[in-house]
Design an enzyme around this catalytic site. Structure first.
Site, PDB file in Angstrom:
ATOM      1  N   TYR A 171     -35.508 -33.988  33.761  1.00  0.00           N
ATOM      2  CA  TYR A 171     -36.526 -33.930  34.810  1.00  0.00           C
ATOM      3  C   TYR A 171     -36.008 -33.385  36.128  1.00  0.00           C
ATOM      4  O   TYR A 171     -36.758 -33.260  37.086  1.00  0.00           O
ATOM      5  CB  TYR A 171     -37.079 -35.332  35.065  1.00  0.00           C
ATOM      6  CG  TYR A 171     -38.121 -35.733  34.083  1.00  0.00           C
ATOM      7  CD1 TYR A 171     -37.800 -35.908  32.747  1.00  0.00           C
ATOM      8  CD2 TYR A 171     -39.439 -35.935  34.470  1.00  0.00           C
ATOM      9  CE1 TYR A 171     -38.750 -36.275  31.824  1.00  0.00           C
ATOM     10  CE2 TYR A 171     -40.390 -36.295  33.554  1.00  0.00           C
ATOM     11  CZ  TYR A 171     -40.046 -36.468  32.239  1.00  0.00           C
ATOM     12  OH  TYR A 171     -40.992 -36.830  31.325  1.00  0.00           O
ATOM     13  N   ASP A 179     -34.806 -43.454  18.882  1.00  0.00           N
ATOM     14  CA  ASP A 179     -35.806 -43.364  17.809  1.00  0.00           C
ATOM     15  C   ASP A 179     -35.967 -44.700  17.099  1.00  0.00           C
ATOM     16  O   ASP A 179     -37.071 -45.109  16.741  1.00  0.00           O
ATOM     17  CB  ASP A 179     -35.475 -42.234  16.816  1.00  0.00           C
ATOM     18  CG  ASP A 179     -33.999 -42.125  16.498  1.00  0.00           C
ATOM     19  OD1 ASP A 179     -33.196 -42.658  17.276  1.00  0.00           O
ATOM     20  OD2 ASP A 179     -33.645 -41.517  15.483  1.00  0.00           O
ATOM     21  N   LYS A 235     -29.893 -41.889  23.291  1.00  0.00           N
ATOM     22  CA  LYS A 235     -29.755 -41.066  22.089  1.00  0.00           C
ATOM     23  C   LYS A 235     -28.307 -40.561  22.053  1.00  0.00           C
ATOM     24  O   LYS A 235     -28.017 -39.365  21.873  1.00  0.00           O
ATOM     25  CB  LYS A 235     -30.777 -39.915  22.183  1.00  0.00           C
ATOM     26  CG  LYS A 235     -30.968 -39.120  20.937  1.00  0.00           C
ATOM     27  CD  LYS A 235     -31.644 -39.881  19.814  1.00  0.00           C
ATOM     28  CE  LYS A 235     -31.611 -39.045  18.547  1.00  0.00           C
ATOM     29  NZ  LYS A 235     -31.702 -39.779  17.306  1.00  0.00           N
ATOM     30  N   ASP A 257     -40.023 -42.043  30.007  1.00  0.00           N
ATOM     31  CA  ASP A 257     -41.369 -41.497  30.078  1.00  0.00           C
ATOM     32  C   ASP A 257     -42.094 -41.763  28.763  1.00  0.00           C
ATOM     33  O   ASP A 257     -43.228 -42.257  28.733  1.00  0.00           O
ATOM     34  CB  ASP A 257     -41.263 -39.981  30.332  1.00  0.00           C
ATOM     35  CG  ASP A 257     -42.584 -39.381  30.753  1.00  0.00           C
ATOM     36  OD1 ASP A 257     -43.519 -40.146  31.014  1.00  0.00           O
ATOM     37  OD2 ASP A 257     -42.671 -38.144  30.815  1.00  0.00           O
TER      38      ASP A 257
END
Ligand code: NAP
Length: 417
Positions: free
Chosen positions: A152, A273, A219, A297
């Site tokens: 971002y 995930d 992740k 987000d």
């Protein structure tokens, strides 16, 4: 005699909140004026009911968005940012993102310029809001999303441009990277400083609210030096700042037989995930989630959907100097001025703001009053179309319903709702 309104001050991380604080507000564009009117009415009623006139907020309007442009010629006037900074706590409605090249979202600009590094989103089910999951009442989490970096940060170059080609040449020739021809390029910075301050605020929140765990969502199995580093720095700051109040999940099983010792917060981490599955399958195992910007987000909107959608989700952007509480949805321009949309997101953000300044009794009254009103089945159009037998009322009528229920709760005539 009424006490003189004063500003909230902050020193050494502690708030000094007078009984009559001045709090700046940005009304917001589109449906902003409707939901702000409703919110102001509900907050005033809750404060009056909780403190019998001893406390009162004086609102100070500051401009941004379309109203800012009309009044001052600027989408985000410098005065607005200065006033929020000096007043420490503010609240805002949704703002239109101006369309055009080179103009950034005003919301992103506010967060960046005020260094509001933590986007805080509590997600809790309000019975009987319709939910797509079987046991929404098990969902009670707060997401701390890093607000200032990650993908971002806006460092990206379009495929085929000279800039993208220069970066590609550098990466292939000097760094030995292999890249597809004419790739668009985005950069993902994640830093120790920004990670540690975000995770520290999440752990502080868990300690203050006596919550069992903080989960570092990342992740890192794939992006080792950004997402993986986020997890590593998260564990480090828990030890550096809160060693007497935290234990890792590993220590929980090695030294405590899997039973959380009284007063300790468990620090654990989950691959992003997998966490998306876990919050659907076993949501009651998660309490505070701390995560980089992009994951945050995604997970906060997905969790909001589990408890009934964005129209009900409150939020805040919090930094070391100031905090801005805001509706999480957009301006919904097609309903502007119709007195129609659901004001709950901004009203619940107002309750978060009252918790932040430690006016907890008023915040609790707002949540109870809102729940009672939804239970009565008199709701705005978005909920009416989902709740069987509910009747649709206007935004302002919904707010008046909450005010009436706040009064009933304080008079003891609505003990069990
Ligand atoms: P949006 O304003 O959130 O509206 C999308 C749809 O969500 C609405 O048409 C409505 O759905 C539903 N909705 C939104 N708020 C609601 C409420 N209070 N009560 C009930 N339903 C509600 O998203 P958008 O149309 O993509 O964005 C419009 C503008 O808002 C853009 O300029 C965007 O940049 C800006 N925006 C601002 C913020 C912010 O200030 N934080 C956040 C997001 C977007 P139905 O019509 O299906 O009922």
């Amino acid at each position: 005699m009424r006490k003189k309104a004063r500003i909230i001050k902050r020193s050494d991380g502690t708030l000094d909140v007078p009984e009559t604080p001045i709090i700046p507000f940005i009304e917001g564009d589109g449906t902003g004026p409707d939901i702000w009117r409703a919110t102001k009415m509900v907050i005033a009623a809750a404060v009056r009911a909780a403190y019998a006139g001893k406390r009162e907020i004086t609102w100070l309007e500051v401009y941004a968005g379309e109203k800012g442009r009309k009044k001052t010629g600027q989408w985000l006037p410098g005065d607005t940012l200065d006033t929020i900074k000096t007043h420490v706590v503010a609240i805002k409605g949704p703002l239109t993102t101006p369309v055009g090249k080179g103009i950034r979202s005003i919301n992103v600009e506010i967060r960046r310029k005020l260094d509001l590094y933590a986007c805080v989103r509590p997600i809790k089910y309000i019975n009987p809001v319709p939910s797509p999951v079987k046991n929404p009442e098990k969902i009670d989490m707060v997401v701390f999303r890093e607000n200032t970096e990650d993908l971002y940060a806006g460092i990206e170059w379009e495929s085929g441009t000279d800039e993208a080609q220069r970066v590609i040449s550098f990466l292939t020739e000097k760094m030995g990277a292999v890249l597809p021809e004419k790739a668009g390029i985005g950069i993902k910075p994640i830093s120790e400083k920004n990670t540690k301050r975000l995770v520290a605020s999440a752990v502080s929140y868990a300690i203050e609210n006596n919550l069992p765990s903080v989960t570092l969502m990342h992740k890192g199995n794939i992006m080792k030096f950004t997402e993986g580093a986020f997890s590593k720095w998260g564990y480090e700051v828990a030890v550096e700042k809160f060693s007497d109040r935290t234990i890792t999940e590993e220590q929980l099983y090695e030294s405590y037989n899997g039973k959380r010792p009284e007063g300790k917060v468990i620090i654990k981490d989950r691959i992003a995930d997998m966490l998306f599955q876990q919050v659907l399958l076993r949501p009651d195992e998660y309490h505070v989630i701390a995560t980089p910007n992009l994951n945050g987000d995604f997970i906060s909107d997905a969790l909001a959907a589990q408890v009934g959608g964005l129209g009900m989700a409150p939020g805040a952007n919090i930094g070391d100097m100031c905090a801005v509480f805001e509706a999480t949805h957009g301006t919904a321009p097609k309903y502007a001025g119709l007195d129609k949309v659901n004001p709950s997101s901004l009203i619940l953000s107002g309750a978060m703001m009252l918790d932040y300044i430690e006016w907890r009794e008023a915040a609790a009254l707002i949540r109870k009053g809102l729940q009672a009103t939804i239970k009565e089945g008199t709701v705005t159009y978005d909920l009416a179309r989902q709740i069987k037998g509910a009747s649709e009322i206007k935004c302002s009528e919904f707010a008046r319903g909450i005010v009436n229920n706040i009064d009933h709760i304080t008079q003891g005539s609505l003990a069990d709702f």
